[in-house]
Design an enzyme around this catalytic site. Structure first.
Site, PDB file in Angstrom:
ATOM      1  N   TYR A  33       0.793  -1.166  -0.086  1.00 30.03           N
ATOM      2  CA  TYR A  33      -0.098  -0.188  -0.033  1.00 30.03           C
ATOM      3  C   TYR A  33       0.917   1.111   0.148  1.00 30.03           C
ATOM      4  CZ  TYR A  33       0.945   1.338   5.036  1.00 30.03           C
ATOM      5  OH  TYR A  33       1.628   1.662   5.887  1.00 30.03           O
ATOM      6  N   ARG A  52       8.001   3.993  -4.774  1.00 30.84           N
ATOM      7  CA  ARG A  52       8.074   2.904  -3.694  1.00 30.84           C
ATOM      8  C   ARG A  52       7.113   1.568  -3.795  1.00 30.84           C
ATOM      9  NH1 ARG A  52       7.431   5.391   2.152  1.00 30.84           N
ATOM     10  NH2 ARG A  52       5.364   5.519   1.344  1.00 30.84           N
ATOM     11  N   ARG A  99      -8.363 -20.081  -0.234  1.00 32.31           N
ATOM     12  CA  ARG A  99      -7.444 -20.144   0.884  1.00 32.31           C
ATOM     13  C   ARG A  99      -6.258 -21.204   0.819  1.00 32.31           C
ATOM     14  NH1 ARG A  99      -5.685 -21.075   5.742  1.00 32.31           N
ATOM     15  NH2 ARG A  99      -4.640 -19.258   6.838  1.00 32.31           N
ATOM     16  N   HIS A 101      -1.597 -21.220   1.284  1.00 30.07           N
ATOM     17  CA  HIS A 101      -0.647 -20.363   1.529  1.00 30.07           C
ATOM     18  C   HIS A 101       0.065 -20.091   0.454  1.00 30.07           C
ATOM     19  CE1 HIS A 101      -1.793 -21.171   5.925  1.00 30.07           C
ATOM     20  NE2 HIS A 101      -0.852 -20.469   6.137  1.00 30.07           N
ATOM     21  N   LYS A 147       6.418  -1.889   1.970  1.00 36.79           N
ATOM     22  CA  LYS A 147       5.157  -1.287   2.672  1.00 36.79           C
ATOM     23  C   LYS A 147       4.099  -2.227   2.512  1.00 36.79           C
ATOM     24  CE  LYS A 147       3.277   3.312   3.059  1.00 36.79           C
ATOM     25  NZ  LYS A 147       3.430   3.411   4.659  1.00 36.79           N
ATOM     26  N   GLU A 180      12.000   3.490  14.058  1.00 39.43           N
ATOM     27  CA  GLU A 180      10.844   4.258  13.710  1.00 39.43           C
ATOM     28  C   GLU A 180       9.661   4.485  14.394  1.00 39.43           C
ATOM     29  OE1 GLU A 180       9.914   3.044   9.613  1.00 39.43           O
ATOM     30  OE2 GLU A 180       9.753   1.012  10.257  1.00 39.43           O
ATOM     31  N   LEU A 204      11.018   1.617   7.118  1.00 39.53           N
ATOM     32  CA  LEU A 204      10.434   1.870   5.915  1.00 39.53           C
ATOM     33  C   LEU A 204      11.315   3.111   5.321  1.00 39.53           C
ATOM     34  CD1 LEU A 204       8.062   1.434   3.993  1.00 39.53           C
ATOM     35  CD2 LEU A 204       7.033   3.382   4.862  1.00 39.53           C
TER      36      LEU A 204
END
Ligand code: PDD
Length: 293
Positions: A33, A52, A99, A101, A147, A180, A204
């Site tokens: 995101y 990014r 679903r 993995h 991110k 951070e 990040l």
């Protein structure tokens, strides 16, 4: 000024936007995101956010998605919403599948969702008097430079800080290195020099961090990207967080220990003022050239 959502090319009110329950973003946090802010009707550093976003997708082996078309979709959603001071949220998941993995890359189609909403400004008292944070041991995974929407440790730490009467949390490694904030990078000022964590997988690579480094250079402030401990941070003259929403947020106490004289420092104020000027007056032009990344 409507709040809007975007789901795979379609724009609608946020309340009408839905995604399938088997989206891997929902089941495995298998999604990346970005949050992009605007001020005065100008999106800030959109190119950097797109760059990014692409980097995050490559790191997770997502199939190539045209970053130009995502950029155009962001601009078009932003213009349609016509919210001058907005946060655009963009999330891309690996896709939808039963679903499991493991995933079959050949059948998955990345899912792109966005929202655009007005930014709720931080209280004036926080900017004027600074905020108080609590230090938590960093329990996140080893690729905090990507991110992803895998933000449970960040959300839990932030909530624990709020429940304890503080404003936010900061992550400190087991060895005592300050990493951070829960949604921000962190700087200290010590003896006139600024220090911030170097770009490693533990943090990040913040866009605001990058812009603040550029501002420091323009203002001829001495700045080094270097590890520092919580002990060193507690002895600093100033501390502040940087982020798309935090902007430059002064921190005046960590775990009830005052930073400096416990008031907002001059350098923090100066950097905030210059960041806001760039956001309001220059928009994207304010961002340092890609070559300096
Ligand atoms: N978060 N570090 C973390 C863990 C973050 O989540 C963020 C941003 C930052 C600052 O990055 P930038 O300057 O590019 O916003 C640093 C966004 C705003 C969020 O999760 O809402």
């Amino acid at each position: 000024m409507p709040e809007l959502a975007y789901v795979n090319g379609k724009i609608m009110p946020i309340s009408e936007a839905t995604i399938p329950i088997e989206d891997r973003g929902y089941q495995f946090a298998d999604a990346v995101y970005e949050v992009i802010a605007s001020d005065n009707g100008k999106l800030f550093c959109l190119d950097f956010h797109l760059e990014r976003l692409e980097r995050s997708m490559v790191a997770l082996h997502f199939p190539a998605v045209s970053i130009e078309s995502i950029g155009q979709a962001i601009v078009s959603l932003f213009e349609q919403a016509a919210i001058p001071r907005a946060a655009v949220y963009v999330q891309i998941s690996r896709g939808v599948a039963a679903r499991n993995h493991a995933y079959d890359a050949s059948t998955l189609q990345p899912q792109i969702v966005m929202t655009v909403r007005p930014i709720h400004e931080a209280p004036a008292a926080s900017r004027e008097n600074g905020i108080r944070v609590l230090a938590f041991t960093d329990n996140r995974w080893g690729r905090c430079d990507i991110k992803t929407v895998q933000l449970l440790p960040n959300a839990m730490a932030k909530q624990a800080a709020l429940d304890a009467g503080a404003n936010d949390a900061i992550f400190v490694s087991k060895e005592g290195i300050v990493r951070e904030g829960t949604s921000s990078n962190l700087f200290i000022v010590s003896g006139g020099t600024l220090f911030t964590h170097p770009l490693t997988p533990e943090i990040l690579p913040g866009i605001t961090r990058r812009v603040v480094l550029d501002i420091c250079r323009k203002l001829r402030l001495s700045v080094v990207e270097q590890f520092f401990t919580l002990e060193e941070a507690l002895a600093a003259d100033e501390m502040f967080l940087t982020g798309t929403i935090a902007e430059v947020m002064p921190v005046v106490a960590v775990d009830d220990e005052p930073i400096g004289n416990g008031a907002v420092g001059e350098i923090s104020r100066k950097l905030y003022a210059e960041l806001k000027r760039r956001m309001r007056e220059e928009g994207d032009i304010a961002c340092p050239a890609r070559s300096t990344l």
